[in-house]
Scaffold this active site. Structure first.
Site, PDB file in Angstrom:
ATOM      1  N   ARG A  70     -14.267   1.130   5.936  1.00  0.00           N
ATOM      2  CA  ARG A  70     -13.313   0.134   5.448  1.00  0.00           C
ATOM      3  C   ARG A  70     -12.156  -0.023   6.436  1.00  0.00           C
ATOM      4  NH1 ARG A  70     -14.683  -1.345   0.299  1.00  0.00           N
ATOM      5  NH2 ARG A  70     -12.868  -2.685   0.335  1.00  0.00           N
ATOM      6  N   PHE A  71     -11.581  -1.221   6.442  1.00  0.00           N
ATOM      7  CA  PHE A  71     -10.496  -1.527   7.384  1.00  0.00           C
ATOM      8  C   PHE A  71      -9.168  -1.283   6.673  1.00  0.00           C
ATOM      9  CE2 PHE A  71     -14.100  -4.434   8.103  1.00  0.00           C
ATOM     10  CZ  PHE A  71     -14.541  -3.876   9.288  1.00  0.00           C
ATOM     11  N   THR A  72      -8.732  -0.049   6.696  1.00  0.00           N
ATOM     12  CA  THR A  72      -7.564   0.317   5.889  1.00  0.00           C
ATOM     13  C   THR A  72      -6.266   0.328   6.694  1.00  0.00           C
ATOM     14  OG1 THR A  72      -8.063   2.649   6.310  1.00  0.00           O
ATOM     15  CG2 THR A  72      -8.884   1.734   4.249  1.00  0.00           C
ATOM     16  N   SER A  74      -2.642   8.272   6.844  1.00  0.00           N
ATOM     17  CA  SER A  74      -1.189   8.295   6.648  1.00  0.00           C
ATOM     18  C   SER A  74      -0.599   9.700   6.632  1.00  0.00           C
ATOM     19  CB  SER A  74      -0.829   7.564   5.357  1.00  0.00           C
ATOM     20  OG  SER A  74      -1.421   8.206   4.243  1.00  0.00           O
ATOM     21  N   CYS A  97       0.813  -1.217   0.000  1.00  0.00           N
ATOM     22  CA  CYS A  97       0.000   0.000   0.000  1.00  0.00           C
ATOM     23  C   CYS A  97       0.854   1.279   0.000  1.00  0.00           C
ATOM     24  CB  CYS A  97      -0.891  -0.031   1.248  1.00  0.00           C
ATOM     25  SG  CYS A  97      -1.707   1.529   1.592  1.00  0.00           S
ATOM     26  N   TRP A 134      -7.796  -7.205   5.204  1.00  0.00           N
ATOM     27  CA  TRP A 134      -6.394  -7.616   5.408  1.00  0.00           C
ATOM     28  C   TRP A 134      -6.319  -8.665   6.507  1.00  0.00           C
ATOM     29  CZ3 TRP A 134      -3.262  -5.861   1.767  1.00  0.00           C
ATOM     30  CH2 TRP A 134      -3.449  -4.585   1.230  1.00  0.00           C
TER      31      TRP A 134
HETATM   32  N1  LIG Z   1      -6.628   7.716   3.785  1.00  0.00           N
HETATM   33  C1  LIG Z   1      -5.951   6.529   3.979  1.00  0.00           C
HETATM   34  C2  LIG Z   1      -6.101   5.581   2.796  1.00  0.00           C
HETATM   35  C3  LIG Z   1      -5.500   4.242   3.073  1.00  0.00           C
HETATM   36  C4  LIG Z   1      -5.981   3.178   2.085  1.00  0.00           C
HETATM   37  O1  LIG Z   1      -6.775   3.441   1.179  1.00  0.00           O
HETATM   38  N2  LIG Z   1      -5.458   1.937   2.241  1.00  0.00           N
HETATM   39  C5  LIG Z   1      -5.882   0.827   1.400  1.00  0.00           C
HETATM   40  C6  LIG Z   1      -4.686   0.064   0.831  1.00  0.00           C
HETATM   41  S1  LIG Z   1      -3.771   0.934  -0.364  1.00  0.00           S
HETATM   42  C7  LIG Z   1      -6.590  -0.235   2.229  1.00  0.00           C
HETATM   43  O2  LIG Z   1      -6.162  -0.574   3.321  1.00  0.00           O
HETATM   44  N3  LIG Z   1      -7.672  -0.794   1.694  1.00  0.00           N
HETATM   45  C8  LIG Z   1      -8.345  -1.914   2.323  1.00  0.00           C
HETATM   46  C9  LIG Z   1      -9.794  -1.989   1.977  1.00  0.00           C
HETATM   47  O3  LIG Z   1     -10.309  -1.059   1.389  1.00  0.00           O
HETATM   48  O4  LIG Z   1     -10.402  -3.016   2.322  1.00  0.00           O
HETATM   49  C10 LIG Z   1      -4.494   6.869   4.271  1.00  0.00           C
HETATM   50  O5  LIG Z   1      -3.862   7.566   3.463  1.00  0.00           O
HETATM   51  O6  LIG Z   1      -4.034   6.484   5.319  1.00  0.00           O
END
Ligand SMILES: N[C@@H](CCC(=O)N[C@@H](CS)C(=O)NCC(=O)O)C(=O)O
Length: 369
Positions: free
Chosen positions: A154-156, A173, A45, A78
């Site tokens: 979403r679990f980001t 981030s 990511c 994840w």
């Molecule tokens: N705003 C967030 C965006 C983070 C993000 O979009 N992460 C994605 C991976 S690139 C994620 O974890 N996606 C998991 C999902 O949507 O299930 C940041 O910049 O921290």
């Protein structure tokens, strides 16, 4: 908050992060401390990559531990890798989470073999991902629900976790890297703190200005092109990405020519060859995580194929290779296997058969060809 990536008109929408606290001596809850905070990341990511890079550049690898999720994102989100007691003890003894790339030893080795045949359920500990030594979570979602049982977005990654209160400090981030850069953890890092300032006061407004258009048009721009659900939106977005790569190329060309007229050797030029000012800043960190993924993934997977960085953008290409080859933090936190496997196997709408392209080869070219 919507759980969908795409809105009704078929354009990609990124959600607003829910947790946005900071660590500070003045914060009522999240005070600076060694070993108290933990980063949960994916090496694939680009947003999580910013935080790993900043952690390494600031010399905070022994202050904040890292867990790396498996590269494969499935419909439950994840996941971490399972671990038995003996391996857990070994990992603790070797302090593996203190590693720059969060215990992924594979990231440090030269991997020239194709990754295409690795199955999605591959569970090579410290290669495909690591485990969660804090909460023994199986999924990243377990941590989100621990922090907030009502969480419905979403679990980001990335997640900056407080191991003491079992709470999420931030899942944004852009904010996490400002916290790490702020110096609040320098004291607890002792001699290891580099004290490098990625957002020096005199460059702050230029960095913010650069970041804002790079975010919308390049960092997020490749996603808007890749996840577009109509030809009209895709064509508009992909054109926009390349217009802004042209803009970065122009800035770096001018920078290079100015430096070349002032300094003799290439090394002297390269040590000042950055996007804003003549020093490494957050602007480079944030641009790098997209550019290093461009040729290996975004060109084919997100159909950003009007050109490649290596063939069409000599000044961006030189800037990229300078960061990758001359700075350990950049090289050690870049894992092309996780990057390629994640995108090509996780977005089944874009790549239904989950075949991982063999190229480009190499993932990144040497500094001097
Ligand atoms: N705003 C967030 C965006 C983070 C993000 O979009 N992460 C994605 C991976 S690139 C994620 O974890 N996606 C998991 C999902 O949507 O299930 C940041 O910049 O921290």
């Amino acid at each position: 908050m919507s759980k969908q990536w795409a809105s009704r008109d078929g354009s990609f929408k990124r959600q607003v992060s829910k947790f946005q606290e900071i660590i500070s001596p003045d914060h009522p809850v999240f005070k600076p401390a060694k070993g108290r905070y933990w980063l949960y990341v994916s090496l694939a990511c680009p947003w999580a990559h910013r935080t790993l890079l900043t952690r390494a550049l600031k010399g905070l690898t022994s202050v904040i531990g890292v867990s790396v999720v498996h590269w494969h994102l499935d419909n439950k989100g994840w996941r971490f890798l399972p671990i038995d007691e003996a391996t857990l003890e070994m990992a603790n003894q070797k302090n593996l989470y203190k590693d720059k790339a969060g215990g992924i030893v594979g990231a440090l080795s030269d991997k020239s073999s194709p990754v295409g045949k690795v199955p999605n359920d591959s569970a090579r500990l410290f290669v495909d991902g690591t485990f969660d030594p804090n909460e023994h979570a199986q999924r990243l979602s377990d941590l989100y629900y621990k922090a907030d049982p009502e969480y419905d977005a979403r679990f980001t990654v990335p997640v900056l976790w407080d191991t003491k209160l079992k709470a999420i400090v931030s899942n944004e981030s852009a904010q996490i890297i400002r916290v790490l850069n702020s110096g609040v953890l320098d004291e607890v890092a002792g001699d290891e703190a580099t004290k490098l300032d990625l957002v020096p006061k005199e460059l702050e407004s230029q960095i913010d200005e650069f970041n804002s258009w790079v975010y919308d048009n390049i960092n997020n721009g490749v996603y808007k092109a890749g996840f577009a659900e109509s030809a009209e939106i895709y064509e508009k977005e992909v054109t926009n990405v390349f217009q802004h790569l042209d803009k970065v190329e122009g800035i770096l060309k001018q920078k290079y020519e100015t430096l070349k007229s002032k300094y003799k050797g290439l090394d002297e030029v390269l040590s000042r060859y950055f996007t804003v000012g003549e020093q490494l800043t957050e602007a480079d960190v944030r641009l790098y995580t997209t550019i290093v993924r461009f040729d290996p993934v975004y060109v084919q997977h997100f159909k950003c194929n009007l050109n490649t960085i290596r063939d069409g953008y000599p000044f961006i290409h030189l800037w990229l290779r300078n960061l990758y080859w001359n700075y350990d933090a950049f090289r050690h936190t870049t894992d092309f296997d996780h990057i390629k496997l994640h995108y090509t196997r996780s977005h089944s709408r874009i790549n239904p058969l989950g075949l991982t392209p063999l190229g480009p080869s190499p993932d990144i070219k040497p500094l001097r060809d």
